[in-house]
Design a protein around this motif. Structure first.
Motif, PDB file in Angstrom:
ATOM      1  N   GLY A  18       0.789  -1.223   0.000  1.00 50.23           N
ATOM      2  CA  GLY A  18       0.000   0.000   0.000  1.00 50.23           C
ATOM      3  C   GLY A  18       0.818   1.269   0.000  1.00 50.23           C
ATOM      4  N   LYS A  19       2.150   1.167  -0.128  1.00 48.00           N
ATOM      5  CA  LYS A  19       3.021   2.335  -0.157  1.00 48.00           C
ATOM      6  C   LYS A  19       3.670   2.428  -1.528  1.00 48.00           C
ATOM      7  CE  LYS A  19       3.919   1.681   4.747  1.00 48.00           C
ATOM      8  NZ  LYS A  19       4.913   1.301   5.774  1.00 48.00           N
ATOM      9  N   VAL A  20       3.789   3.664  -2.033  1.00 49.12           N
ATOM     10  CA  VAL A  20       4.308   3.886  -3.376  1.00 49.12           C
ATOM     11  C   VAL A  20       5.648   4.610  -3.276  1.00 49.12           C
ATOM     12  CG1 VAL A  20       3.907   5.008  -5.600  1.00 49.12           C
ATOM     13  CG2 VAL A  20       1.984   4.008  -4.331  1.00 49.12           C
ATOM     14  N   GLY A  21       6.633   4.053  -3.955  1.00 47.78           N
ATOM     15  CA  GLY A  21       7.937   4.685  -4.003  1.00 47.78           C
ATOM     16  C   GLY A  21       8.302   5.063  -5.415  1.00 47.78           C
ATOM     17  N   ILE A  22       8.710   6.322  -5.615  1.00 48.32           N
ATOM     18  CA  ILE A  22       9.214   6.792  -6.906  1.00 48.32           C
ATOM     19  C   ILE A  22      10.687   7.102  -6.709  1.00 48.32           C
ATOM     20  CG2 ILE A  22       9.024   8.541  -8.710  1.00 48.32           C
ATOM     21  CD1 ILE A  22       6.123   8.917  -7.962  1.00 48.32           C
ATOM     22  N   GLY A  23      11.535   6.354  -7.399  1.00 52.49           N
ATOM     23  CA  GLY A  23      12.962   6.492  -7.192  1.00 52.49           C
ATOM     24  C   GLY A  23      13.488   5.657  -6.047  1.00 52.49           C
ATOM     25  N   THR A  24      12.620   4.916  -5.405  1.00 52.62           N
ATOM     26  CA  THR A  24      13.023   4.012  -4.335  1.00 52.62           C
ATOM     27  C   THR A  24      12.147   2.778  -4.370  1.00 52.62           C
ATOM     28  OG1 THR A  24      13.233   3.712  -1.940  1.00 52.62           O
ATOM     29  CG2 THR A  24      11.540   5.239  -2.713  1.00 52.62           C
ATOM     30  N   SER A  25      12.720   1.621  -4.095  1.00 53.97           N
ATOM     31  CA  SER A  25      11.952   0.372  -4.071  1.00 53.97           C
ATOM     32  C   SER A  25      11.533  -0.026  -2.664  1.00 53.97           C
ATOM     33  CB  SER A  25      12.789  -0.759  -4.698  1.00 53.97           C
ATOM     34  OG  SER A  25      14.003  -0.925  -3.988  1.00 53.97           O
ATOM     35  N   THR A  26      11.860   0.804  -1.665  1.00 47.82           N
ATOM     36  CA  THR A  26      11.498   0.486  -0.276  1.00 47.82           C
ATOM     37  C   THR A  26      10.813   1.684   0.365  1.00 47.82           C
ATOM     38  OG1 THR A  26      13.720   1.155   0.441  1.00 47.82           O
ATOM     39  CG2 THR A  26      13.345  -1.200  -0.003  1.00 47.82           C
ATOM     40  N   PRO A  27       9.651   2.096  -0.141  1.00 46.82           N
ATOM     41  CA  PRO A  27       8.957   3.246   0.463  1.00 46.82           C
ATOM     42  C   PRO A  27       8.499   2.914   1.876  1.00 46.82           C
ATOM     43  CG  PRO A  27       7.525   2.120  -1.098  1.00 46.82           C
ATOM     44  CD  PRO A  27       8.871   1.492  -1.241  1.00 46.82           C
ATOM     45  N   VAL A  28       8.620   3.883   2.764  1.00 49.00           N
ATOM     46  CA  VAL A  28       8.221   3.680   4.163  1.00 49.00           C
ATOM     47  C   VAL A  28       6.992   4.493   4.527  1.00 49.00           C
ATOM     48  CG1 VAL A  28      10.550   3.089   4.882  1.00 49.00           C
ATOM     49  CG2 VAL A  28       9.832   5.483   4.922  1.00 49.00           C
ATOM     50  N   ILE A  29       6.501   5.335   3.591  1.00 51.49           N
ATOM     51  CA  ILE A  29       5.271   6.088   3.788  1.00 51.49           C
ATOM     52  C   ILE A  29       4.383   5.878   2.575  1.00 51.49           C
ATOM     53  CG2 ILE A  29       6.338   7.806   5.291  1.00 51.49           C
ATOM     54  CD1 ILE A  29       6.534   9.664   2.892  1.00 51.49           C
ATOM     55  N   LYS A  30       3.186   6.451   2.591  1.00 55.08           N
ATOM     56  CA  LYS A  30       2.231   6.225   1.506  1.00 55.08           C
ATOM     57  C   LYS A  30       2.781   6.666   0.155  1.00 55.08           C
ATOM     58  CE  LYS A  30      -1.201   4.287   3.629  1.00 55.08           C
ATOM     59  NZ  LYS A  30      -1.578   2.898   3.309  1.00 55.08           N
ATOM     60  N   LEU A  31       3.529   7.774   0.117  1.00 54.33           N
ATOM     61  CA  LEU A  31       4.172   8.215  -1.120  1.00 54.33           C
ATOM     62  C   LEU A  31       5.538   8.763  -0.769  1.00 54.33           C
ATOM     63  CD1 LEU A  31       4.249   8.815  -4.157  1.00 54.33           C
ATOM     64  CD2 LEU A  31       3.138  11.003  -3.683  1.00 54.33           C
ATOM     65  N   GLN A  32       6.574   8.178  -1.337  1.00 57.00           N
ATOM     66  CA  GLN A  32       7.947   8.607  -1.078  1.00 57.00           C
ATOM     67  C   GLN A  32       8.651   8.814  -2.414  1.00 57.00           C
ATOM     68  OE1 GLN A  32      10.051   6.212   1.764  1.00 57.00           O
ATOM     69  NE2 GLN A  32      12.054   7.011   1.178  1.00 57.00           N
ATOM     70  N   VAL A  33       9.221  10.024  -2.594  1.00 61.34           N
ATOM     71  CA  VAL A  33       9.879  10.377  -3.847  1.00 61.34           C
ATOM     72  C   VAL A  33      11.340  10.679  -3.557  1.00 61.34           C
ATOM     73  CG1 VAL A  33       9.891  11.914  -5.849  1.00 61.34           C
ATOM     74  CG2 VAL A  33       7.722  11.322  -4.744  1.00 61.34           C
ATOM     75  N   GLU A  34      12.236  10.053  -4.310  1.00 61.47           N
ATOM     76  CA  GLU A  34      13.667  10.285  -4.159  1.00 61.47           C
ATOM     77  C   GLU A  34      14.294  10.477  -5.543  1.00 61.47           C
ATOM     78  OE1 GLU A  34      15.640   7.269  -1.942  1.00 61.47           O
ATOM     79  OE2 GLU A  34      14.287   7.395  -0.220  1.00 61.47           O
ATOM     80  N   GLY A  35      15.487  11.123  -5.542  1.00 55.98           N
ATOM     81  CA  GLY A  35      16.266  11.176  -6.768  1.00 55.98           C
ATOM     82  C   GLY A  35      15.935  12.304  -7.711  1.00 55.98           C
ATOM     83  N   GLY A  36      15.340  13.415  -7.219  1.00 54.62           N
ATOM     84  CA  GLY A  36      15.100  14.552  -8.091  1.00 54.62           C
ATOM     85  C   GLY A  36      16.283  15.495  -8.107  1.00 54.62           C
ATOM     86  N   SER A  37      16.039  16.758  -8.507  1.00 57.67           N
ATOM     87  CA  SER A  37      17.081  17.772  -8.551  1.00 57.67           C
ATOM     88  C   SER A  37      16.639  18.987  -7.750  1.00 57.67           C
ATOM     89  CB  SER A  37      17.387  18.178  -9.990  1.00 57.67           C
ATOM     90  OG  SER A  37      16.225  18.691 -10.627  1.00 57.67           O
ATOM     91  N   ASP A  38      17.592  19.849  -7.416  1.00 56.01           N
ATOM     92  CA  ASP A  38      17.304  21.038  -6.634  1.00 56.01           C
ATOM     93  C   ASP A  38      16.351  21.947  -7.411  1.00 56.01           C
ATOM     94  OD1 ASP A  38      17.883  22.761  -4.277  1.00 56.01           O
ATOM     95  OD2 ASP A  38      18.624  24.093  -5.853  1.00 56.01           O
ATOM     96  N   VAL A  39      15.348  22.452  -6.735  1.00 55.58           N
ATOM     97  CA  VAL A  39      14.355  23.278  -7.400  1.00 55.58           C
ATOM     98  C   VAL A  39      14.924  24.668  -7.659  1.00 55.58           C
ATOM     99  CG1 VAL A  39      13.281  24.129  -5.271  1.00 55.58           C
ATOM    100  CG2 VAL A  39      11.936  23.965  -7.358  1.00 55.58           C
ATOM    101  N   SER A  40      14.585  25.225  -8.822  1.00 56.58           N
ATOM    102  CA  SER A  40      14.967  26.588  -9.187  1.00 56.58           C
ATOM    103  C   SER A  40      13.777  27.235  -9.882  1.00 56.58           C
ATOM    104  CB  SER A  40      16.190  26.571 -10.107  1.00 56.58           C
ATOM    105  OG  SER A  40      15.839  26.072 -11.385  1.00 56.58           O
ATOM    106  N   PRO A  41      13.812  28.553 -10.101  1.00 61.46           N
ATOM    107  CA  PRO A  41      12.666  29.192 -10.752  1.00 61.46           C
ATOM    108  C   PRO A  41      12.330  28.614 -12.116  1.00 61.46           C
ATOM    109  CG  PRO A  41      14.058  30.854  -9.735  1.00 61.46           C
ATOM    110  CD  PRO A  41      14.802  29.552  -9.624  1.00 61.46           C
TER     111      PRO A  41
END
Length: 451
Positions: free
Chosen positions: A273-296
């Motif tokens: 029941g947990k979804v991981g984007i960029g990770t195969s071991t999500p520990v919460i309902k939605l976990q996102v890893e592996g993006g880049s630093d946000v800029s304008p």
């Protein structure tokens, strides 16, 4: 009834030939006829030397089979001979151009007799057993075929087509018709083998089952994996669904997670029941890893909204409002409500949105009634007067005009300051101190008095 007149050289009588029947058995023809003299009487009983040949044309042509000679017993003028019982008929024209030439006592009877056989017999003799006429319908189990090939089963769960290799029971496949009654969803065509009973089932309502004859949807796969791939999925896990030539698909490799791959890279995992984007071991309902630093203009782990318009981007330590590549205002509870910060909070104002959220500016003017144009935009800044100095003016401290006024107001989108101080015969020298607050830090709809 065909008749041929020939001359018998020994007994000096004419004979007639009539072919009564032609039947096919393997590579042979059974032919029967009657020999008569020129007066129409049957020839005398006895043995006659006869020869038989098959040609490709009525006259001339190619010899296809024969000659086959033998002594034939004739009784009451009737004879019967099996052609091909000694030397099988191995050459026969599939277009029907086959003519029988008969010789009686060295006398050739003319014309040759065309052999008219059924399409099946013709295919059998010509060696083209899988060729059928180009017109008409063929029926198996029916004498009234409704299509080019019509197969009528005698009942339910009956093999309609059986395929095997040299009669080997370990190498066979069958198509079985299932007929469960009018309108029933159980009607269909099942492919089965000696190993698997339900390889595939095409149900009458349009549903297809693989491994089941009770498909619950347009395609139901039971007891195995669905694997569609144009370029051999290269990932190491067992693939449940792989699509296309870019090695993209779904995988359930027994680790308790459903993984989504793109170009052989695991991009998403669903586990308990947990979804991981960029990770195969999500520990919460939605976990996102592996993006880049946000800029304008780009970046972030998550973006809500189109890049060409207003959007909010989030990375692992920042939330930014953007609009088409430019910084924008970030609203919290824009329509009301309370924004709470729990615990011990240290707030910092500044950063990428604006460099100076607060600015203090001194303005100068002279006169009892002075108006100062600050030049500061009311769209970007809020003005607050923090102090003033009127200098050494002779102030009027009595009368009806002793009201001192220093006001900040907006005119044509720009902040202005109005100063009013009655004096005696001289003019004040004003020093006005103003604090400007950047509107990106917050909105204010009150707090200043317009003149």
């Amino acid at each position: 009834m065909e008749e041929f007149v020939v001359k018998r050289t020994i007994v000096l009588i004419s004979v007639l030939l009539m072919v009564l029947a032609v039947s096919i058995s393997a590579q042979s023809i059974s032919t029967q006829g009657v020999l008569r003299d020129s007066d129409g009487h049957s020839v005398e009983d006895g043995d006659y030397t006869m020869a038989f040949s098959i040609y490709s044309a009525l006259d001339g042509g190619t010899l296809l089979w024969g000659p086959y000679s033998k002594t034939v017993a004739v009784e009451n003028g009737v004879y019967q001979v099996v052609l091909g019982d000694v030397n099988p008929i191995t050459s026969f024209n599939s277009d029907g151009s086959n003519y029988l030439e008969i010789t009686v006592e060295n006398e050739i009877m003319t014309p040759r007799l065309r052999l008219n056989v059924t399409p099946y017999e013709l295919a059998n003799l010509s060696g083209s057993s899988n060729v059928f006429p180009g017109s008409g319908n063929t029926g198996i189990g029916t004498t009234s075929p409704q299509a080019k090939l019509s197969i009528v089963a005698p009942g339910d769960n009956v093999d309609l087509i059986h395929l095997d290799e040299n009669g080997d029971a370990d190498k066979e496949f069958t198509f079985q018709g299932m007929f469960a009654g009018s309108g029933s969803s159980g009607n269909g065509l099942k492919l089965r083998s000696q190993w698997i009973d339900k390889i595939m089932f095409w149900r009458g309502d349009g549903n297809v089952g693989i491994g089941t004859d009770a498909p619950g949807g347009k395609l139901t796969v039971k007891g195995g994996n669905l694997y569609v791939d144009n370029n051999n999925f290269g990932g190491t896990p067992a693939v449940d669904i792989a699509v296309g030539d870019t090695d993209t698909g779904l995988d359930s490799d027994g680790d308790g997670a459903l993984d989504i791959y793109s170009n052989n890279n695991k991009t998403m995992s669903i586990r308990s029941g947990k979804v991981g984007i960029g990770t195969s071991t999500p520990v919460i309902k939605l976990q996102v890893e592996g993006g880049s630093d946000v800029s304008p203009s780009s970046g972030g782990f998550i973006q809500a909204g189109a890049s060409s318009g207003a959007n909010i981007a989030i990375d692992n330590n920042e939330i930014m409002a953007r609009n088409n590549g430019e910084p924008a205002m970030l609203h919290l509870n824009n329509d009301g409500g309370i924004t709470g910060f729990g615990g011990s909070v240290n707030a910092r104002v500044g950063g990428g949105g604006f460099s100076k959220p607060f600015q203090f500016v001194k303005f100068e003017a002279s006169g009892e009634n002075a108006t100062i144009n600050t030049g500061w935009s009311a769209d970007d800044w809020i003005a607050a007067i923090t102090g003033f100095d009127a200098g050494y003016g002779d102030l009027d401290e009595s009368g009806n005009n002793d009201l001192w006024q220093i006001n900040a107001f907006v005119e044509n989108g720009v902040w202005k300051i109005f100063c009013d101080a009655p004096t005696h015969n001289n003019y004040p020298e004003w020093d006005i101190y103003v604090m400007f607050v950047n509107t990106k830090f917050g909105y204010a709809t009150a707090g200043y008095k317009a003149n």
